[in-house]
Design an enzyme around this catalytic site. Sequence first.
Site, short mmCIF file in Angstrom:
data_model
loop_
_atom_site.label_atom_id
_atom_site.label_comp_id
_atom_site.label_asym_id
_atom_site.label_seq_id
_atom_site.Cartn_x
_atom_site.Cartn_y
_atom_site.Cartn_z
N ASP A 143 -0.80 -2.15 -2.03
CA ASP A 143 -1.64 -2.82 -1.04
C ASP A 143 -2.67 -3.74 -1.70
OD1 ASP A 143 -2.55 -3.46 1.43
OD2 ASP A 143 -3.56 -1.56 1.83
N GLY A 167 -2.98 -9.67 0.03
CA GLY A 167 -3.67 -10.69 0.81
C GLY A 167 -5.09 -10.89 0.33
N ARG A 168 -5.79 -9.78 0.09
CA ARG A 168 -7.19 -9.86 -0.37
C ARG A 168 -7.27 -10.47 -1.77
NH1 ARG A 168 -8.30 -3.90 0.46
NH2 ARG A 168 -6.07 -3.95 0.96
N ASN A 197 4.56 -3.82 10.26
CA ASN A 197 4.21 -5.14 9.69
C ASN A 197 4.75 -6.31 10.52
OD1 ASN A 197 4.44 -4.00 6.23
ND2 ASN A 197 2.63 -4.29 7.48
#
Length: 236
Positions: A20, A23-24, A68
């Site tokens: 994970d 995106g960040r 998702n």
Amino acid sequence: MKSSTEKFKSLPAHVAIVPDGNGRWAQKRGLPRMLGHRAGILNMLKMIQYINEYPIPFVTFYGFSTENWTRPQTEVKGLFGLVEKFVEEHLEEIHERNIKIRHIGRLQGLPAVLQSAIKKSVEHTRSNTGMVLGIAWNYGGRTEIVNAAAQLMTSKIKPGALDEKTFASYLYTAGMPDVDLLIRTGDETRLSNFLIWQTAYSEYYFTDVLWPDFGKQDIDLALTAYGKRNRRFGGL
Ligand code: IPE
Ligand code: MG
């Protein structure tokens, strides 16, 4: 390099990873999210190769969940495209390492081109005898369990004869051992419907490192932490 038996007290037979934070990672750099996913998938290849140097027989990555699909269409399509490209460019490298790919999830509902890419990667590596690499794609833990139950309802198995071992043989992970160590990167401490049956007695390891930054040292830290856990499985 020290041998892995010297380096770690004990190694898991099955590591599951929730990679994970792609995106960040991109947003922090002022880049579009898609570039984070691209960095993430390349890191996945690097980590597969690194883990493969250890005697760890099973590794499963959470790639795309049944939830998702709620992301913007462009991101969903972008992710699918990345996987097709990944198979095209890197399947051979994986195959040469004698790694066997298993698809964990539902093919149905995925675009035809992606279905063929996934099937190709599974078929191409079917006879390999090394590490088993599970790729959870279009995967949901509850769906997996419901799917197993539905198949059992039309099987010849009598309710009284059903046990956990038989039930597990109807899951996508049939033939794979339970997860020993679950690693989640990206500073989130939840399971998100990933391998909910198979992680009943797993050890969990959470880190705030974002997936594209997660490197060899980080996996070694997770494996060291695992070696220190005292697993009792409900016993004393
Ligand atoms: C994980 O990264 C990859 C997938 C779920 C496909 P995210 O896309 O969830 O990254 P963040 O959480 O937004 O940083
Ligand atoms: Mg996320």
